[in-house]
Each structure stands twice: as C-alpha cells, then as structure tokens.
Design an enzyme around this catalytic site. Structure first.
Site, mmCIF file in Angstrom:
data_model
loop_
_atom_site.group_PDB
_atom_site.id
_atom_site.type_symbol
_atom_site.label_atom_id
_atom_site.label_comp_id
_atom_site.label_asym_id
_atom_site.label_seq_id
_atom_site.Cartn_x
_atom_site.Cartn_y
_atom_site.Cartn_z
ATOM 1 N N VAL A 37 50.430 17.324 114.985
ATOM 2 C CA VAL A 37 49.021 17.105 115.315
ATOM 3 C C VAL A 37 48.624 17.869 116.580
ATOM 4 O O VAL A 37 47.605 18.562 116.610
ATOM 5 C CB VAL A 37 48.743 15.597 115.470
ATOM 6 C CG1 VAL A 37 47.325 15.355 115.961
ATOM 7 C CG2 VAL A 37 48.973 14.889 114.140
ATOM 8 N N ASP A 65 54.669 19.318 126.376
ATOM 9 C CA ASP A 65 55.596 18.456 125.634
ATOM 10 C C ASP A 65 56.773 18.143 126.547
ATOM 11 O O ASP A 65 56.972 18.800 127.568
ATOM 12 C CB ASP A 65 56.069 19.146 124.341
ATOM 13 C CG ASP A 65 56.540 18.157 123.291
ATOM 14 O OD1 ASP A 65 55.801 17.914 122.316
ATOM 15 O OD2 ASP A 65 57.663 17.611 123.437
ATOM 16 N N GLU A 101 49.245 17.314 106.434
ATOM 17 C CA GLU A 101 50.239 18.365 106.643
ATOM 18 C C GLU A 101 50.206 19.341 105.479
ATOM 19 O O GLU A 101 49.974 18.961 104.344
ATOM 20 C CB GLU A 101 51.630 17.750 106.797
ATOM 21 C CG GLU A 101 51.790 17.081 108.144
ATOM 22 C CD GLU A 101 53.124 16.378 108.300
ATOM 23 O OE1 GLU A 101 54.110 16.811 107.678
ATOM 24 O OE2 GLU A 101 53.167 15.384 109.031
ATOM 25 N N PHE A 112 43.308 11.459 95.134
ATOM 26 C CA PHE A 112 44.334 10.454 95.405
ATOM 27 C C PHE A 112 44.537 9.510 94.228
ATOM 28 O O PHE A 112 44.693 8.312 94.377
ATOM 29 C CB PHE A 112 44.044 9.712 96.721
ATOM 30 C CG PHE A 112 44.510 10.538 97.888
ATOM 31 C CD1 PHE A 112 43.867 11.719 98.207
ATOM 32 C CD2 PHE A 112 45.635 10.186 98.605
ATOM 33 C CE1 PHE A 112 44.330 12.539 99.231
ATOM 34 C CE2 PHE A 112 46.106 10.998 99.637
ATOM 35 C CZ PHE A 112 45.445 12.160 99.938
ATOM 36 N N CYS A 169 52.324 9.505 108.436
ATOM 37 C CA CYS A 169 51.157 8.666 108.731
ATOM 38 C C CYS A 169 51.025 7.457 107.812
ATOM 39 O O CYS A 169 50.885 6.330 108.287
ATOM 40 C CB CYS A 169 49.876 9.494 108.640
ATOM 41 S SG CYS A 169 49.653 10.533 110.085
HETATM 42 C C1 UDX Z 1 51.525 12.097 116.231
HETATM 43 C C2 UDX Z 1 51.511 10.582 116.040
HETATM 44 O O1 UDX Z 1 52.782 10.145 115.578
HETATM 45 C C3 UDX Z 1 50.503 10.095 115.082
HETATM 46 O O2 UDX Z 1 50.339 8.723 115.204
HETATM 47 C C4 UDX Z 1 49.171 10.674 115.306
HETATM 48 O O3 UDX Z 1 48.353 10.387 114.211
HETATM 49 C C5 UDX Z 1 49.237 12.114 115.627
HETATM 50 O O4 UDX Z 1 50.235 12.452 116.560
HETATM 51 P P1 UDX Z 1 52.794 14.094 115.003
HETATM 52 O O5 UDX Z 1 52.121 15.183 115.740
HETATM 53 O O6 UDX Z 1 53.087 14.300 113.563
HETATM 54 O O7 UDX Z 1 51.924 12.737 115.039
HETATM 55 O O8 UDX Z 1 54.091 13.635 115.803
HETATM 56 P P2 UDX Z 1 55.356 14.498 116.223
HETATM 57 O O9 UDX Z 1 55.479 15.702 115.368
HETATM 58 O O10 UDX Z 1 56.467 13.535 116.355
HETATM 59 O O11 UDX Z 1 54.965 15.040 117.664
HETATM 60 C C6 UDX Z 1 54.876 14.283 118.803
HETATM 61 C C7 UDX Z 1 55.243 15.194 119.989
HETATM 62 O O12 UDX Z 1 55.004 14.478 121.197
HETATM 63 C C8 UDX Z 1 56.696 15.644 119.996
HETATM 64 O O13 UDX Z 1 56.783 17.040 120.140
HETATM 65 C C9 UDX Z 1 57.270 14.904 121.198
HETATM 66 O O14 UDX Z 1 58.306 15.616 121.849
HETATM 67 C C10 UDX Z 1 56.051 14.765 122.084
HETATM 68 N N1 UDX Z 1 56.157 13.695 123.070
HETATM 69 C C11 UDX Z 1 56.636 12.480 122.716
HETATM 70 C C12 UDX Z 1 55.718 13.919 124.367
HETATM 71 O O15 UDX Z 1 55.290 15.019 124.691
HETATM 72 N N2 UDX Z 1 55.808 12.901 125.275
HETATM 73 C C13 UDX Z 1 56.334 11.706 124.989
HETATM 74 O O16 UDX Z 1 56.407 10.823 125.847
HETATM 75 C C14 UDX Z 1 56.763 11.479 123.653
HETATM 76 C C1 UDX Z 2 47.720 11.881 105.358
HETATM 77 C C2 UDX Z 2 46.189 11.843 105.242
HETATM 78 O O1 UDX Z 2 45.785 12.537 104.051
HETATM 79 C C3 UDX Z 2 45.538 12.459 106.459
HETATM 80 O O2 UDX Z 2 44.137 12.352 106.392
HETATM 81 C C4 UDX Z 2 46.059 11.755 107.704
HETATM 82 O O3 UDX Z 2 45.514 12.328 108.865
HETATM 83 C C5 UDX Z 2 47.583 11.801 107.752
HETATM 84 O O4 UDX Z 2 48.123 11.248 106.564
HETATM 85 P P1 UDX Z 2 49.649 13.623 104.906
HETATM 86 O O5 UDX Z 2 50.580 12.510 105.156
HETATM 87 O O6 UDX Z 2 49.921 14.914 105.587
HETATM 88 O O7 UDX Z 2 48.139 13.203 105.314
HETATM 89 O O8 UDX Z 2 49.653 13.932 103.347
HETATM 90 P P2 UDX Z 2 48.864 13.535 102.024
HETATM 91 O O9 UDX Z 2 48.557 14.796 101.321
HETATM 92 O O10 UDX Z 2 47.728 12.645 102.314
HETATM 93 O O11 UDX Z 2 49.977 12.788 101.171
HETATM 94 C C6 UDX Z 2 50.625 11.633 101.662
HETATM 95 C C7 UDX Z 2 51.569 11.075 100.626
HETATM 96 O O12 UDX Z 2 50.854 10.542 99.514
HETATM 97 C C8 UDX Z 2 52.555 12.087 100.061
HETATM 98 O O13 UDX Z 2 53.832 11.490 99.972
HETATM 99 C C9 UDX Z 2 52.006 12.389 98.683
HETATM 100 O O14 UDX Z 2 53.005 12.747 97.771
HETATM 101 C C10 UDX Z 2 51.376 11.060 98.310
HETATM 102 N N1 UDX Z 2 50.276 11.158 97.325
HETATM 103 C C11 UDX Z 2 49.090 11.743 97.674
HETATM 104 C C12 UDX Z 2 50.425 10.624 96.057
HETATM 105 O O15 UDX Z 2 51.487 10.077 95.718
HETATM 106 N N2 UDX Z 2 49.383 10.687 95.172
HETATM 107 C C13 UDX Z 2 48.182 11.257 95.489
HETATM 108 O O16 UDX Z 2 47.278 11.267 94.642
HETATM 109 C C14 UDX Z 2 48.038 11.810 96.786
#
Ligand code: UDX
Ligand code: UDX
Length: 440
Positions: free
Chosen positions: A12, A31, A150, A244, A255
C-alpha cells in the site's frame, strides 16, 4: 505541490507513494527494514506489483527512501500511515506499528497525519486524543482508506471508483482532497468514524458476495446446476451487478481475512454479535476444505497420493502469500498423508513439506491430481496430451472454474470444477471410499 512522507514501504505504501509522486508531489517513503530501503534506493522494487516499477522509475527525482524518521518528516505537509495492521490472536487489528508512528513524531510537528492503513473504527479518535495529550494540536488527522486491489493497485489508485476522506477539521479534509488533483473520481466526505467504517464495510460486503456465491455453488453441485450460468444470470440484474460472483475455493489475501475478522471483533467488542459476518467467515474456511472431499471422491484415501497445487499466491498477478488458500490446502493434504507439489509463476513460498516445481509439467508428472488453486492465465494452457500422459491419474480439480470443462474432458481428463455440472465420465474406475483414518 505538497511534500508527503509515507510511513511503510509495503504494497500500500509504495503504491501510494509512487502514485502521489506521479501526480507531481514530493514524496519520501520511510520503512524500518534496512534491506527494503537499500533495494528501493538501488532502483529495485521489493514486491511484485504490475506497473509499479515503471511509475517509480518515471518519478525517480520526486521520490526518495529513508530509514530515518527525522528525514522523512522534515518539511512534510502530510504524513501518510501505511504500516501493517496484522490481526492479533484475539482477531483485533494490531495497531502497534501505527502507534509507533504517532509516538515517533517530533514535538514540533505540524503536518496532517493521513491514515491509509486499515484500522478499527475509533482509531482516529484515539490518535487525535493522543496527539492532543502530547500538545500536538497543530497536527491534523484525516482518514483516507485505500481500496486498491493487488495486481491492479496502480491503476486502482489512479482510477478509483471513489475517494473517501474523513476529517475532524474540514480544512484538513480539503487539503487531502486537493492532493488527489488529477484523479477524476467522486469524493465521499465523512466524519472519521464513518470513513473508517466505509473501508471495513466495503471489504465485508465483497467477502459476503463471494461466500454467498460459493454456497450457491455448493448447492449447484447437489442439484446439478451450473454456478457460472447462475452468476451470469443474476449479475445482469443492475441491482446485483456482475462483480465478485466468481465461485471458487474462497477468498484470501492481506485484507479480506484480516478485515472481516477485525469487523467481527469490533462488533463483538462493542457488544454486538455479527451473525452474518461469522457465517461468511465460516463458509470461507469450509470452502477450502471441500477440495479434499472432491479429491477423496476420485482417489479414495489420500495417503501416499501425489497432489499438484497449481498457483500458490492468494490470487493471480501477485507474489503475495498472505492467507493464500494454498497454505490451508497444502497443510490439510499433508495431514492426510499426501505428497504435495506446488507450482507458481511468481510466488516462491517456503512451505514445509511441499516440493516446489520449476515447470507445470514437472509439477504434474506422476501426480494423482492437479488442483487449480489460483487462476494464473498460464494455467489455461495446462491441459494437453502431454500433461495428461505425464499424470498418474488425469484428474483436475478446478478450484477457480478457470478451464472449459468440455475441452478438458475431451482431452481425456476427469474434471471437477466448483459448482459446475458433473459429467458421468468423471468418476475414475479405481475410485474408492475414503480411508477412515483421516485426521481432521
Ligand atoms: C498495510 C496494512 O496491513 C493494511 O491494513 C492497510 O490496509 C494497508 O497497509 P500492506 O502495505 O499490504 O498493508 O502491508 P505490508 O506489505 O506488510 O507493508 C507494511 C510495511 O510497513 C512493511 O514494509 C513494514 O516493514 C513497514 N513497517 C512496519 C514500518 O515501516 N514500521 C513499523 O513499525 C512496522
Ligand atoms: C481487496 C479489495 O478488493 C480491495 O478493495 C482492498 O483494498 C484490499 O482487499 P485484494 O485482496 O488485493 O483486494 O484482491 P481481490 O481481487 O479483491 O481478491 C481477494 C480474494 O477474493 C482473492 O483470494 C480472490 O481469489 C477472491 N475472489 C475475488 C473470489 O474468490 N471471487 C471473486 O469473485 C472475487
């Protein structure tokens, strides 16, 4: 143009930072992982996200990376929080990384904090109170949840269905809205609690749709109906819409599982038993396990059987393994005594007891069944004379309804989808009753 500090260089944070830089802002991403920052500085992208590398490259002179809090916040107008919020053992979101960001703010900070990480409703109010208690009244607070998926995150950020902004102070909300200049989308302005609730509700509703269609698929299997046609038939109703409604082995990712659990827990902590959310989550747990029943129906007991899991990431076009259904499947199969191989075009997870294969052919050679776990497009080419001959039993369990059943059966495979009509030719001659020693 604004100066934006982004805390968290994960899926994110990096997408948010890169896209804001692309919109012309000056961005510093911070980070805590030295290796991650080093790689980013060297021009590498530490995650697999289509299009992200190109944006980062294009914006090189407007985006920098640091481990240092002081360097990140110096002169920043906005501080986006995009650190992880994983679930705790209790199912609540773990906000320790979020609190660290707040605690690390220098005493003379004046920027607006913008919460991108998904947090429980009420977090903004708590952060506001903590800031005030530290004498940081000049620091603003805005909730600006993300809805990027993603694999399509860059496109989703630049072309969102809506931008949600929840602010305590309308001027702070206006300023965050202005950051999105160049993006054409409706803006929903709300109070902070409601903005936080919008994010959790959106994900909860999406998983409800998936669990719903998965249960319809399960009923379709019993009454010999085809869920693909059913989904098409209901999806054309403008009140329902087509999205969906893809039946399969369930939802995973960074998520959906975390946020649905967090909403269920938030409700429970507030004194409400959220029946529907509980059921939606349970359906998803059971859905992954149904693959084993299908394998057992064809192969009998799974002890000593060789099963190839095709596609391991939680969905295609990402290397993310968080809450991937393949993890549950692999461990259930191993518990049944099966030999498990895995193939994925991108993800290279370290799964204990699972042999990773470099090619699809290698993964299925000598296998008793191939399970399509993640619908990578490469798998469309998988059924062929060559792969059928290579397998010990030419059985495909299609957990994503990726393949054309008629074409696959014409090649001599037995085929089972999810909620698709079953063919009389599908039951292999050597099918036997499942062994009784299952260990679930
Ligand atoms: C994160 C959150 O998990 C999610 O709830 C939100 O919706 C979007 O942000 P994501 O970006 O997928 O999602 O998480 P991740 O890929 O694990 O990245 C988090 C980053 O934060 C890592 O690079 C980690 O090293 C960093 N981090 C974590 C910090 O910089 N400081 C900290 O104290 C902990
Ligand atoms: C999701 C939300 O779409 C996004 O808006 C939010 O910010 C983060 O979570 P993501 O997890 O990246 O995004 O993927 P998504 O494409 O939504 O799929 C999530 C899961 O649902 C996957 O495991 C996918 O296989 C499953 N899925 C999705 C189904 O099984 N059926 C569907 O019709 C759609």
């Amino acid at each position: 143009m604004a100066r934006i500090a982004i805390f968290g260089a994960g899926y994110v944070g990096l997408v948010t930072g890169a896209c804001f830089a692309d919109l012309g802002h000056e961005v510093v991403v911070r980070d805590v992982l030295p290796e991650r920052i080093q790689r980013l500085r060297a021009g590498e992208v530490p995650i697999y996200e289509p299009g992200l590398g190109e944006v980062l490259e294009r914006c090189r002179d407007r985006i920098s990376f640091t481990l240092d809090v002081g360097e990140a916040v110096a002169g920043a107008d906005f501080l986006y929080v995009a650190v992880g919020t994983p679930p705790t053992y209790a199912g609540d979101a773990d906000l320790s990384a979020v609190w660290t960001v707040v605690d690390e703010l220098p005493g003379d900070a004046r920027m607006t904090i913008v919460m991108k990480s998904t947090v429980p409703v009420g977090t903004g109010e708590k952060v506001r109170a903590a800031l005030d208690a530290r004498g940081l009244e000049a620091v603003g607070y805005v909730s600006n949840p993300e809805f990027t998926a993603e694999g399509t995150a860059v496109r989703d950020f630049m072309n969102p269905d809506r931008i949600v902004i929840g602010a305590f102070d309308e001027e702070d909300g206006d300023a965050v809205e202005a950051l999105h200049g160049g993006i054409d989308a409706p803006v929903v302005r709300a109070d902070v609690n409601s903005a936080e609730m919008i994010k959790l509700t959106a994900n909860a509703f999406l998983v409800t749709r998936i669990s719903f269609i998965n249960e319809i698929a399960n009923v379709c299997e019993l009454v010999d109906a085809d869920v693909e046609r059913v989904a098409e038939g209901i999806g054309l109703d403008h009140r329902l819409g087509p999205h969906f409604l893809r039946a399969g082995i369930g939802w995973g990712g960074s998520c959906f599982p975390k946020d649905s659990l967090a909403l269920k827990q938030l409700a429970a902590n507030s004194g409400y038993h959220f029946h529907l959310m509980n059921a939606v989550i349970e359906v998803n747990e059971l859905q992954k396990r149904r693959v084993l029943q299908k394998l057992q129906r064809h192969l009998g007991g799974l002890r000593g059987k060789s099963i190839a899991l095709l596609g391991l990431s939680f969905k295609p076009h990402t290397d993310d393994m968080r809450e991937a259904p393949s993890l549950v499947l692999a461990s259930r199969l191993l518990a049944e005594g099966a030999e498990v191989r895995g193939w994925d075009p991108v993800a290279r997870p370290d799964l204990q007891g699972v042999t990773l294969s470099a090619t699809l052919l290698e993964a299925v050679t000598g296998a008793d069944a191939a399970v399509i776990v993640t619908e990578w497009p490469q798998l469309l080419e998988f059924p062929s004379e060559e792969t059928r001959r290579a397998m010990r039993h030419p059985l495909i369990v299609d957990g994503r309804n990726l393949l054309d059943p008629d074409a696959v059966r014409a090649l001599g495979f037995a085929y089972e989808g999810t909620g698709r009509r079953i063919s009389a030719t599908d039951v292999l001659p050597e099918a036997a009753e499942p062994e009784l020693e299952t260990s679930e």
